[in-house]
Scaffold this active site. Structure first.
Site, mmCIF file in Angstrom:
data_model
loop_
_atom_site.group_PDB
_atom_site.id
_atom_site.type_symbol
_atom_site.label_atom_id
_atom_site.label_comp_id
_atom_site.label_asym_id
_atom_site.label_seq_id
_atom_site.Cartn_x
_atom_site.Cartn_y
_atom_site.Cartn_z
ATOM 1 N N GLY A 10 0.831 -1.205 0.000
ATOM 2 C CA GLY A 10 0.000 0.000 0.000
ATOM 3 C C GLY A 10 0.864 1.254 0.000
ATOM 4 N N ARG A 78 1.279 -5.131 -5.363
ATOM 5 C CA ARG A 78 1.392 -6.338 -4.529
ATOM 6 C C ARG A 78 1.541 -7.470 -5.536
ATOM 7 N NH1 ARG A 78 -0.506 -4.333 0.551
ATOM 8 N NH2 ARG A 78 -2.216 -2.869 0.366
ATOM 9 N N ASP A 109 4.808 -4.744 6.240
ATOM 10 C CA ASP A 109 5.168 -6.128 6.605
ATOM 11 C C ASP A 109 5.224 -7.069 5.394
ATOM 12 O OD1 ASP A 109 2.399 -6.007 6.361
ATOM 13 O OD2 ASP A 109 2.021 -7.449 7.953
ATOM 14 N N THR A 132 4.270 2.647 5.604
ATOM 15 C CA THR A 132 2.874 2.179 5.662
ATOM 16 C C THR A 132 2.088 3.130 6.552
ATOM 17 O OG1 THR A 132 1.375 0.514 6.590
ATOM 18 C CG2 THR A 132 3.605 0.486 7.433
ATOM 19 N N ASP A 134 -0.237 2.344 8.368
ATOM 20 C CA ASP A 134 -0.775 1.614 9.524
ATOM 21 C C ASP A 134 0.031 1.770 10.818
ATOM 22 O OD1 ASP A 134 -2.769 0.762 7.898
ATOM 23 O OD2 ASP A 134 -2.055 -1.300 7.685
ATOM 24 N N ASP A 136 2.253 -0.146 12.018
ATOM 25 C CA ASP A 136 2.151 -1.423 12.739
ATOM 26 C C ASP A 136 3.461 -2.213 12.754
ATOM 27 O OD1 ASP A 136 2.142 -1.932 10.048
ATOM 28 O OD2 ASP A 136 0.488 -3.359 10.073
ATOM 29 N N ARG A 178 -5.946 -2.774 8.999
ATOM 30 C CA ARG A 178 -6.459 -4.141 8.854
ATOM 31 C C ARG A 178 -6.230 -4.956 10.124
ATOM 32 N NH1 ARG A 178 -4.629 -6.144 3.166
ATOM 33 N NH2 ARG A 178 -2.888 -4.942 3.953
HETATM 34 O O1 F6P Z 1 -1.450 -1.643 4.670
HETATM 35 C C1 F6P Z 1 -1.949 -0.390 4.380
HETATM 36 C C2 F6P Z 1 -3.393 -0.451 4.041
HETATM 37 O O2 F6P Z 1 -3.774 0.853 3.686
HETATM 38 C C3 F6P Z 1 -4.326 -1.020 5.112
HETATM 39 O O3 F6P Z 1 -4.630 -0.109 6.122
HETATM 40 C C4 F6P Z 1 -5.507 -1.449 4.291
HETATM 41 O O4 F6P Z 1 -6.237 -2.454 4.914
HETATM 42 C C5 F6P Z 1 -4.881 -1.960 3.041
HETATM 43 O O5 F6P Z 1 -3.639 -1.284 2.907
HETATM 44 C C6 F6P Z 1 -5.703 -1.776 1.802
HETATM 45 O O6 F6P Z 1 -5.042 -2.353 0.723
HETATM 46 P P1 F6P Z 1 -5.467 -2.245 -0.814
HETATM 47 O O7 F6P Z 1 -4.799 -1.025 -1.355
HETATM 48 O O8 F6P Z 1 -4.901 -3.469 -1.431
HETATM 49 O O9 F6P Z 1 -6.934 -2.120 -0.869
#
Ligand code: F6P
Length: 329
Positions: A10, A78, A109, A132, A134, A136, A178
Site C-alpha cells: 500500500g 502487490r 510487513d 505504511t 498503519d 504497525d 487491517r
Molecule cells: O497496509 C496499508 C493499508 O492501507 C491497510 O490499512 C488497508 O487495509 C490496506 O492497505 C488496503 O489495501 P489495498 O490497497 O490493497 O486495498
C-alpha cells in the site's frame, strides 16, 4: 555499489520523500541508484525508472520536487508472482543482470516478508524503510505515512462533527488498519471522539450503548465513534447494525474513509521521517548491514531484523486508549 530502490504494498505519503533521500544520499556517497518501478512485480518485469539519457539509473535531478508529493512516483504493487519460488529465482536473475548489489525496499510487513524470502536465494544486501500508513511495524516509533493519514482522518472527522451536531447524530467513522488500531486511536484522540473500537481490544457493544445513553442524558448533541476497519467484530457497517439492534439513543450514519487516507501531500513530520530513514538506509548498507529495517526510535537510528518487525503486533499505548475514554466524559 549499485543500489536498487523501490516502493511496495500500500502506498504511503512520504514514500517519494524517502526515495529522494535514498537517491541523493547514495549518489553523494559515490553509489549508483536504480529506481525499480511497481515494486517486486516491476523488478520481475525489468520496469526501471529511466533518466533523461534513457539509462536505467536515477540522477540527482530525477527526484527534484519529490519531497512534497503524495503517492509514489516509482509506483507500487502487490505481486503474487514474486511469492512463488520461480518468481524469486527470476528476481535473482534480473538483479544479477542489472549488476544490483543491494536493495532498499520501502513498504510494510508484506514488503519485508518478500525481502526475507528473496534473501534465501540472493546474497546481495537488503535494508528496508518502514512505509505504511498503519504504523504497525516493530522497530520504529512511527512509519512513513502515518502522520499524514491521521491528519486526513482528523480533518474528515472535524467536518463530520459539524453536521452531526446540527442533526444530533452519531457517526460511525471507519478508518484504515487491517490488523492495527493506531490510526483509529490517534484520530479519536485528536478529533475528540467519544469512542474508539480497535482490533487489539474486545468491542462490547452493550457497554458502548449504555455509555451512549449516559452521554445523551447529559445533553451530548453528537457522537463520533471511530472504528478500525479490522476490528474483530467487523467494520463500521456491522457496528452500526449492532448499535441499532441494541437501542442506540442516537440516530446513526456511517462514514468509511477508505483509501482517501493514503493520499495527499505528506505532513512535515512524514517528510522529515522519510528523509532521515532514506539517509539511514543508505548509511546502513555502506556499513555492511543487511536483512534489517531502519527505524527511528526516540530520535535515533535503530536497525531491526526484518522478521522481528512483523513477528507480533506493535502494542497500542494503553494510556492513549484510557485517555480517549476519560476525555469523552
Ligand atoms: O497496509 C496499508 C493499508 O492501507 C491497510 O490499512 C488497508 O487495509 C490496506 O492497505 C488496503 O489495501 P489495498 O490497497 O490493497 O486495498
Amino acid at each position: 555499489m549499485r543500489i536498487g530502490v523501490f516502493c511496495s504494498g500500500g502506498d504511503a505519503p512520504g514514500m517519494n520523500a524517502c526515495t529522494r533521500a535514498v537517491v541523493r544520499e547514495a549518489i553523494a556517497a559515490g553509489h549508483e541508484v536504480v529506481g525499480i518501478r511497481r515494486g517486486y512485480q516491476g523488478l520481475l518485469e525489468k520496469d526501471f525508472y529511466r533518466n533523461s539519457l534513457g539509462e536505467p539509473l536515477m540522477a540527482l535531478r530525477s527526484v527534484s520536487d519529490w519531497a512534497r508529493a503524495g503517492g509514489t512516483y516509482l509506483r507500487s504493487s502487490r505481486s503474487d508472482e514474486f511469492r512463488q519460488e520461480e518468481g524469486l529465482r527470476k528476481a535473482v536473475t534480473v538483479l544479477t543482470q542489472q549488476r544490483i548489489d543491494a536493495l532498499i525496499p520501502i513498504g510494510g510487513d508484506g514488503t519485508f516478508h518478500g525481502a526475507v524470502d528473496l534473501m534465501k536465494y540472493w546474497d546481495g544486501q537488503i535494508v528496508g524503510c518502514p512505509g505504511t500508513i498503519d504504523n504497525d511495524l516493530i522497530g520504529t516509533d512511527f512509519t512513513i505515512g502515518f502522520s499524514t493519514a491521521v491528519q486526513t482522518a482528523v480533518e474528515a472527522v472535524d467536518k463530520i462533527r459539524d453536521t452531526a451536531d446540527s442533526h444530533e447524530r452519531l457517526f460511525v467513522v471507519e478508518v484504515m488498519g487491517r490488523k492495527s488500531g493506531f490510526i483509529a486511536v490517534y484520530t479519536a484522540l485528536a478529533a475528540a471522539a467519544e469512542t474508539v473500537c480497535i482490533p487489539e481490544t474486545d468491542t462490547d457493544v452493550s457497554t458502548i450503548v449504555s455509555d451512549l445513553q449516559a452521554l445523551k442524558k447529559r445533553g451530548k448533541s453528537s457522537v463520533m465513534l471511530i472504528v478500525a476497519e479490522g476490528d474483530e467484530d467487523g467494520g463500521a457497517e456491522v457496528l452500526n447494525q449492532r448499535l441499532k439492534e441494541m437501542d442506540c439513543p442516537f440516530s446513526t450514519r456511517v462514514l468509511i474513509l477508505g483509501h482517501l487516507q493514503r493520499g495527499g501531500s505528506p505532513t512535515p513530520e512524514d517528510r522529515i521521517l522519510a528523509s532521515q530513514l532514506g539517509d539511514w538506509a543508505v548509511r546502513a548498507l555502506s556499513a555492511g548491514k543487511t536483512g534489517v529495517m531502519v527505524g527511528n526510535v526516540g530520535g535515533e537510528c535503530c536497525c531491526t531484523p526484518f522478521e522481528e518487525t512483523y513477528v507480533s503486533h506493535k502494542p497500542i499505548p494503553t494510556e492513549l486508549l484510557t485517555l480517549v475514554a476519560t476525555l469523552a466524559n
